[in-house]
Design a protein around this motif. Structure first.
Motif, short mmCIF file in Angstrom:
data_model
loop_
_atom_site.label_atom_id
_atom_site.label_comp_id
_atom_site.label_asym_id
_atom_site.label_seq_id
_atom_site.Cartn_x
_atom_site.Cartn_y
_atom_site.Cartn_z
N HIS A 21 0.80 -1.22 0.00
CA HIS A 21 0.00 0.00 0.00
C HIS A 21 0.83 1.27 0.00
CE1 HIS A 21 -4.23 -1.51 0.77
NE2 HIS A 21 -3.50 -2.61 0.74
N THR A 22 2.12 1.17 0.33
CA THR A 22 2.94 2.38 0.30
C THR A 22 4.10 2.24 -0.68
OG1 THR A 22 3.99 1.59 2.35
CG2 THR A 22 2.32 3.28 2.55
N ALA A 23 4.95 1.23 -0.52
CA ALA A 23 6.09 1.08 -1.44
C ALA A 23 5.61 0.87 -2.88
CB ALA A 23 6.98 -0.07 -1.00
N GLY A 24 4.65 -0.04 -3.07
CA GLY A 24 4.13 -0.27 -4.41
C GLY A 24 3.47 0.98 -4.98
N ALA A 25 2.73 1.69 -4.13
CA ALA A 25 2.06 2.92 -4.58
C ALA A 25 3.09 3.96 -5.02
CB ALA A 25 1.18 3.47 -3.47
N ARG A 45 -5.04 13.68 -11.12
CA ARG A 45 -6.27 13.06 -10.60
C ARG A 45 -5.95 11.60 -10.36
NH1 ARG A 45 -11.82 13.74 -10.30
NH2 ARG A 45 -13.03 11.79 -10.37
N ILE A 46 -6.08 11.16 -9.12
CA ILE A 46 -5.71 9.80 -8.72
C ILE A 46 -6.96 9.08 -8.25
CG2 ILE A 46 -4.29 8.41 -7.18
CD1 ILE A 46 -2.47 10.96 -6.93
N THR A 47 -7.31 7.99 -8.96
CA THR A 47 -8.49 7.20 -8.62
C THR A 47 -8.03 5.87 -8.05
OG1 THR A 47 -9.74 8.23 -10.42
CG2 THR A 47 -10.64 6.21 -9.47
N PHE A 48 -8.50 5.56 -6.85
CA PHE A 48 -8.15 4.31 -6.19
C PHE A 48 -9.26 3.29 -6.37
CE2 PHE A 48 -5.74 7.41 -3.52
CZ PHE A 48 -4.47 6.93 -3.81
N TYR A 49 -8.85 2.02 -6.57
CA TYR A 49 -9.79 0.92 -6.74
C TYR A 49 -9.58 -0.10 -5.61
CZ TYR A 49 -10.26 2.69 -11.52
OH TYR A 49 -10.47 3.49 -12.61
N GLY A 50 -10.62 -0.89 -5.35
CA GLY A 50 -10.51 -2.03 -4.45
C GLY A 50 -10.04 -1.66 -3.06
N SER A 51 -9.07 -2.43 -2.54
CA SER A 51 -8.59 -2.19 -1.18
C SER A 51 -7.83 -0.87 -1.09
CB SER A 51 -7.71 -3.34 -0.72
OG SER A 51 -6.56 -3.47 -1.52
N THR A 61 -1.37 5.43 1.39
CA THR A 61 -1.23 5.19 -0.06
C THR A 61 -1.28 6.49 -0.83
OG1 THR A 61 -2.33 3.05 0.26
CG2 THR A 61 -2.13 3.85 -1.99
N ASP A 62 -2.12 7.44 -0.38
CA ASP A 62 -2.21 8.73 -1.05
C ASP A 62 -0.88 9.48 -0.95
OD1 ASP A 62 -2.58 8.90 1.71
OD2 ASP A 62 -4.11 10.46 1.61
N LEU A 63 -0.25 9.42 0.23
CA LEU A 63 1.03 10.09 0.41
C LEU A 63 2.12 9.44 -0.44
CD1 LEU A 63 0.94 10.38 4.32
CD2 LEU A 63 0.25 12.11 2.65
N ALA A 64 2.11 8.10 -0.48
CA ALA A 64 3.15 7.38 -1.22
C ALA A 64 3.05 7.62 -2.72
CB ALA A 64 3.05 5.89 -0.92
N ILE A 65 1.83 7.60 -3.25
CA ILE A 65 1.69 7.74 -4.69
C ILE A 65 2.03 9.16 -5.13
CG2 ILE A 65 -0.75 8.43 -5.04
CD1 ILE A 65 -0.88 5.89 -6.92
N VAL A 66 1.67 10.15 -4.31
CA VAL A 66 2.05 11.52 -4.61
C VAL A 66 3.55 11.70 -4.46
CG1 VAL A 66 1.81 13.93 -3.89
CG2 VAL A 66 -0.21 12.49 -4.10
N GLY A 67 4.14 11.03 -3.45
CA GLY A 67 5.59 11.05 -3.31
C GLY A 67 6.28 10.53 -4.57
N ILE A 94 -6.17 15.70 -6.95
CA ILE A 94 -7.55 15.31 -6.64
C ILE A 94 -7.57 13.80 -6.45
CG2 ILE A 94 -9.93 15.18 -7.47
CD1 ILE A 94 -9.37 17.69 -9.11
N PHE A 95 -8.20 13.34 -5.36
CA PHE A 95 -8.35 11.91 -5.11
C PHE A 95 -9.80 11.50 -5.36
CE2 PHE A 95 -4.77 13.01 -2.24
CZ PHE A 95 -3.82 12.19 -2.79
N ALA A 96 -9.97 10.29 -5.90
CA ALA A 96 -11.31 9.73 -6.12
C ALA A 96 -11.26 8.24 -5.82
CB ALA A 96 -11.77 9.98 -7.56
N GLU A 97 -12.44 7.66 -5.63
CA GLU A 97 -12.56 6.23 -5.36
C GLU A 97 -13.51 5.61 -6.37
OE1 GLU A 97 -13.91 5.92 -1.34
OE2 GLU A 97 -12.53 7.49 -0.67
N ALA A 98 -13.24 4.37 -6.77
CA ALA A 98 -14.08 3.70 -7.75
C ALA A 98 -14.02 2.20 -7.52
CB ALA A 98 -13.65 4.04 -9.17
#
Length: 222
Positions: A21-25, A45-51, A61-67, A94-98
């Motif tokens: 959830h962090t290193a992979g992101a 714009r970052i859309t997260f799926y599933g877990s 995960t939001d911090l890691a992916i923006v990092g 912008i974060f979104a969920e789907a």
């Protein structure tokens, strides 16, 4: 999947709490940054799926992916402050969920714009800090970023792939894997080639000069 070494199982050096959830992101973000040309996106714009969608705030995960989008490695101590760093760098996030059952549970879609460039990347964190990119600019292609990788935008035409591989043969470049997708016959296409070693700039320029090639990008997380 095949693991290259023990670190593929236990995960990379990282800012926790989770390799998935962090290193992979962070690695997904790094791949997307390189596909944008190595620049910091102005809009993301970052859309997260599933877990990812269910737990991204708690797991960072939001911090890691923006990092990753800022160019931070998985163990960069600035990751916990990535949102503040992004704002300071002029990145509008912008974060979104789907929900989409087609993808791996740990999946994110990144839509990036910067200057006159844009890219849309869908990637999954598949364990141990490893990732699998499954789509680039709506082309269905797979690669992991663990090898130096070519992403070639081109027109679908007879003989183009042969021209590309001939250039690689001249460079004595060894192909690990190749994936191709196209929008339609004689239309837009994309080819991804993973290699054992990076290519020199002269070879990249030669590939870009092949008839029908619109652009050549590289990804290398090694």
């Amino acid at each position: 999947m095949r693991f290259k070494d023990v670190f593929s199982i236990i995960g990379p050096a990282m800012i926790g709490p989770s390799s998935s959830h962090t290193a992979g992101a962070a690695r997904i973000g790094l791949v997307a940054r390189q596909l944008l040309g190595g620049i910091t996106a102005e809009r993301a714009r970052i859309t997260f799926y599933g877990s990812f969608a269910e737990t991204y705030r708690g797991h960072g995960t939001d911090l890691a992916i923006v990092g990753g989008l800022l160019g931070y490695a998985t163990d960069d101590p600035r990751i916990p402050n990535a949102l503040e760093e992004a704002e300071a760098a002029g990145m509008d996030v912008i974060f979104a969920e789907a929900v989409n059952p087609v993808y791996h549970p740990n999946t994110a879609k990144l839509q990036l714009e910067g200057g006159d460039r844009s890219v849309v990347v869908i990637g999954s964190s598949i364990g141990g800090g490893n990732v699998e990119i499954v789509s680039v600019d709506e082309f269905d292609l797979k690669f992991g970023g663990s090898y130096p990788t070519l992403i070639i935008d081109h027109r679908d035409r007879t003989g183009l792939i042969a021209d590309v591989t001939e250039q690689l043969r001249r460079e004595a470049a060894n192909i690990v894997s190749m994936d191709v997708d196209r929008k339609g016959r004689n239309g837009e296409a994309m080819t991804v080639i993973e290699l054992d070693a990076p290519l020199p700039e002269a070879c990249l320029r030669a590939l870009a000069g092949i008839d029908g090639v619109a652009g050549v990008r590289t990804v290398d997380l090694t």
